[in-house]
Motif scaffolding. Structure first.
Motif, PDB file in Angstrom:
ATOM      1  N   THR A 144      -3.538 -12.462   0.861  1.00 53.63           N
ATOM      2  CA  THR A 144      -4.348 -11.072   1.293  1.00 53.63           C
ATOM      3  C   THR A 144      -5.097 -10.660  -0.062  1.00 53.63           C
ATOM      4  N   SER A 145      -4.368 -10.482  -1.135  1.00 55.93           N
ATOM      5  CA  SER A 145      -4.975 -10.043  -2.210  1.00 55.93           C
ATOM      6  C   SER A 145      -6.024 -11.084  -3.056  1.00 55.93           C
ATOM      7  N   ILE A 146      -5.994 -12.349  -2.757  1.00 56.08           N
ATOM      8  CA  ILE A 146      -6.883 -13.114  -3.338  1.00 56.08           C
ATOM      9  C   ILE A 146      -8.164 -12.896  -2.791  1.00 56.08           C
ATOM     10  N   PHE A 147      -8.107 -12.989  -1.363  1.00 53.18           N
ATOM     11  CA  PHE A 147      -9.322 -12.662  -0.510  1.00 53.18           C
ATOM     12  C   PHE A 147      -9.835 -11.459  -0.295  1.00 53.18           C
ATOM     13  N   SER A 148      -8.943 -10.481  -0.668  1.00 50.67           N
ATOM     14  CA  SER A 148      -9.546  -8.987  -0.877  1.00 50.67           C
ATOM     15  C   SER A 148     -10.394  -8.715  -2.067  1.00 50.67           C
ATOM     16  N   ALA A 149      -9.950  -9.570  -3.286  1.00 49.58           N
ATOM     17  CA  ALA A 149     -10.631  -9.817  -4.243  1.00 49.58           C
ATOM     18  C   ALA A 149     -12.251 -10.191  -4.347  1.00 49.58           C
ATOM     19  N   ILE A 150     -12.252 -11.059  -3.120  1.00 49.28           N
ATOM     20  CA  ILE A 150     -13.939 -11.487  -2.949  1.00 49.28           C
ATOM     21  C   ILE A 150     -14.533 -10.981  -1.823  1.00 49.28           C
ATOM     22  N   GLY A 151     -13.701  -9.776  -1.112  1.00 48.00           N
ATOM     23  CA  GLY A 151     -14.516  -9.325  -0.011  1.00 48.00           C
ATOM     24  C   GLY A 151     -13.529  -8.684   1.147  1.00 48.00           C
ATOM     25  N   SER A 152     -13.990  -8.625   2.363  1.00 47.13           N
ATOM     26  CA  SER A 152     -13.009  -7.874   3.325  1.00 47.13           C
ATOM     27  C   SER A 152     -12.128  -9.231   3.962  1.00 47.13           C
ATOM     28  N   VAL A 153     -10.874  -8.701   4.423  1.00 48.34           N
ATOM     29  CA  VAL A 153     -10.049  -9.878   5.033  1.00 48.34           C
ATOM     30  C   VAL A 153      -9.485  -9.088   6.262  1.00 48.34           C
ATOM     31  N   THR A 154      -9.632 -10.191   7.343  1.00 54.09           N
ATOM     32  CA  THR A 154      -9.027  -9.698   8.568  1.00 54.09           C
ATOM     33  C   THR A 154      -8.129 -10.922   9.012  1.00 54.09           C
ATOM     34  N   HIS A 155      -6.911 -10.513   9.212  1.00 51.86           N
ATOM     35  CA  HIS A 155      -5.847 -11.191   9.811  1.00 51.86           C
ATOM     36  C   HIS A 155      -6.092 -11.650  11.270  1.00 51.86           C
ATOM     37  N   VAL A 156      -5.971 -13.085  11.495  1.00 50.30           N
ATOM     38  CA  VAL A 156      -6.536 -13.367  13.056  1.00 50.30           C
ATOM     39  C   VAL A 156      -5.603 -14.526  13.205  1.00 50.30           C
ATOM     40  N   GLU A 157      -5.354 -14.944  14.587  1.00 52.63           N
ATOM     41  CA  GLU A 157      -4.734 -15.967  15.198  1.00 52.63           C
ATOM     42  C   GLU A 157      -5.346 -17.218  14.640  1.00 52.63           C
ATOM     43  N   GLU A 158      -4.725 -18.408  14.291  1.00 50.54           N
ATOM     44  CA  GLU A 158      -5.480 -19.474  13.697  1.00 50.54           C
ATOM     45  C   GLU A 158      -6.391 -20.172  15.224  1.00 50.54           C
ATOM     46  N   SER A 159      -5.942 -19.750  16.258  1.00 51.26           N
ATOM     47  CA  SER A 159      -6.905 -20.056  17.457  1.00 51.26           C
ATOM     48  C   SER A 159      -8.312 -19.362  17.288  1.00 51.26           C
TER      49      SER A 159
ATOM     50  N   MET B  11       1.105 -15.933 -13.182  1.00 51.73           N
ATOM     51  CA  MET B  11       0.426 -16.048 -11.687  1.00 51.73           C
ATOM     52  C   MET B  11      -0.265 -17.394 -12.079  1.00 51.73           C
ATOM     53  N   LYS B  12      -0.201 -18.493 -11.278  1.00 56.03           N
ATOM     54  CA  LYS B  12      -1.225 -19.589 -11.336  1.00 56.03           C
ATOM     55  C   LYS B  12      -1.798 -20.163  -9.909  1.00 56.03           C
ATOM     56  N   ILE B  13      -3.137 -20.067  -9.831  1.00 61.23           N
ATOM     57  CA  ILE B  13      -3.726 -20.248  -8.700  1.00 61.23           C
ATOM     58  C   ILE B  13      -4.620 -21.453  -9.011  1.00 61.23           C
ATOM     59  N   VAL B  14      -4.386 -22.472  -8.035  1.00 58.89           N
ATOM     60  CA  VAL B  14      -4.948 -24.084  -8.351  1.00 58.89           C
ATOM     61  C   VAL B  14      -5.743 -24.324  -7.272  1.00 58.89           C
ATOM     62  N   PHE B  15      -7.087 -24.669  -7.593  1.00 54.91           N
ATOM     63  CA  PHE B  15      -8.378 -24.934  -6.616  1.00 54.91           C
ATOM     64  C   PHE B  15      -8.342 -26.597  -6.837  1.00 54.91           C
ATOM     65  N   ILE B  16      -7.985 -27.224  -5.594  1.00 52.66           N
ATOM     66  CA  ILE B  16      -8.027 -28.604  -5.265  1.00 52.66           C
ATOM     67  C   ILE B  16      -9.392 -28.864  -4.820  1.00 52.66           C
ATOM     68  N   GLY B  17     -10.405 -29.129  -5.494  1.00 53.52           N
ATOM     69  CA  GLY B  17     -11.863 -29.322  -5.043  1.00 53.52           C
ATOM     70  C   GLY B  17     -12.601 -28.248  -5.812  1.00 53.52           C
ATOM     71  N   ALA B  18     -13.843 -28.650  -6.317  1.00 58.02           N
ATOM     72  CA  ALA B  18     -14.693 -28.048  -7.328  1.00 58.02           C
ATOM     73  C   ALA B  18     -16.156 -27.856  -6.651  1.00 58.02           C
ATOM     74  N   GLY B  19     -16.252 -27.837  -5.284  1.00 54.27           N
ATOM     75  CA  GLY B  19     -17.490 -27.562  -4.605  1.00 54.27           C
ATOM     76  C   GLY B  19     -17.992 -26.223  -4.666  1.00 54.27           C
ATOM     77  N   SER B  20     -19.107 -25.885  -3.706  1.00 52.94           N
ATOM     78  CA  SER B  20     -19.601 -24.492  -3.729  1.00 52.94           C
ATOM     79  C   SER B  20     -18.598 -23.537  -3.177  1.00 52.94           C
ATOM     80  N   MET B  21     -17.818 -23.676  -2.303  1.00 53.95           N
ATOM     81  CA  MET B  21     -16.635 -22.693  -2.021  1.00 53.95           C
ATOM     82  C   MET B  21     -15.740 -22.436  -3.100  1.00 53.95           C
ATOM     83  N   ALA B  22     -15.454 -23.389  -3.795  1.00 58.38           N
ATOM     84  CA  ALA B  22     -14.347 -23.313  -4.835  1.00 58.38           C
ATOM     85  C   ALA B  22     -15.107 -22.350  -5.904  1.00 58.38           C
TER      86      ALA B  22
END
Length: 270
Positions: free
Chosen positions: A145-160, A1-12
């Motif tokens: 989903t697994s990436i964001f579940s590793a850092i808290g709760s995840v809810t799938h929503v419509e983009e709108s 598995m390779k996960i690449v962050f483009i950007g190294a700010g506070s959210m990254a």
């Protein structure tokens, strides 16, 4: 598995720390880059013992997931830089106001997700809204989903709905910190160190909301005795229209997220 962050700010950084602490992925799985701040990049790689590179070809080679976490003003350039090396990888944007449609116009048809986490990801307590385009595979959906579940709760929503997620939970921690500032200020005027009381009160209230089958209103009324101190305090909040102010706060943040998207797209003639 390779996960690449483009950007190294506070959210990254919040996501990297949260993912590493959760031990959901190996630290060797995590890569990061930024535009040109070598000092910041070195800080992240040394602090979290992850990989970094300014060689885009090498960075994206064999990548499974690319997480776009740059400043909005740098998004177009970043997307154009990675576009030649896109080959079916899942691209996840965590930028407010950057639509899937805009990303597709630059990189073409590709599996794309938009996520709106918050900085509580750092301690595994983010509340993330996650939306997908039509080119994503089930395995990639599960991976996101697994990436964001590793850092808290995840809810799938419509983009709108992501503008509302941005205004509610993306910015939400700042609203809570604002309340704590006010509580601490009031206590300081009384000559007390309030922080231990405030923190435990917030933790207790959050746990009650999570575990009780009663509504927030019912929980509030249960501790608001007639003629008591809580009633007196609530009366002041009502007098100053605090509930309305918070509703307007979330509405304005939501509307501003939508304005940012429109301004961004207009600036790029979309």
């Amino acid at each position: 598995m390779k996960i690449v962050f483009i950007g190294a700010g506070s959210m990254a950084e919040a996501m990297i720390k949260g993912i590493k602490n959760a031990k959901a992925f190996r630290q060797d799985d995590l890569w990061v880059t930024n535009k040109n701040d070598k000092e910041r990049l070195l800080l992240l790689t040394e602090t979290y013992e992850i990989n970094s590179s300014y060689d885009t070809r090498n960075l994206l080679k064999d990548a499974d997931v690319i997480i776009l976490a740059v400043k909005p003003k740098d998004a177009s350039d970043a997307l154009q830089t990675i576009q030649p090396y896109m080959n079916g990888q899942l691209l996840i944007s965590v930028l407010a106001g950057l639509s899937i449609g805009f990303i597709e116009r630059i990189i073409g048809q590709a599996p794309i997700a938009r996520a709106m986490p918050n900085t509580s990801a750092m301690i595994g307590q983010s509340a993330t809204g996650l939306a997908f385009n039509d080119h994503i595979f089930d395995l990639q959906r599960s991976l996101a989903t697994s990436i964001f579940s590793a850092i808290g709760s995840v809810t799938h929503v419509e983009e709108s709905h992501l503008d509302l997620v941005t205004g509610l939970s993306g910015s939400g921690p700042a609203y809570i910190y604002y309340i704590v500032e006010a509580m601490e200020k009031a206590a300081a005027e009384l000559g007390e160190d309030a922080m231990p009381f405030i923190i435990q009160t917030l933790k207790g209230a959050a746990h009650m909301l999570e575990t009780s089958d009663r509504t927030p209103e019912e929980l509030r009324k249960a501790i608001t005795s007639e003629g008591g101190t809580t009633e007196a305090g609530i009366a002041q909040l009502e007098y100053h229209h605090v509930k309305d102010a918070f509703a307007e706060c979330i509405k304005e943040a939501t509307d501003h997220s939508e304005r940012l998207r429109r301004q961004f797209e207009q600036a790029h003639n979309i």
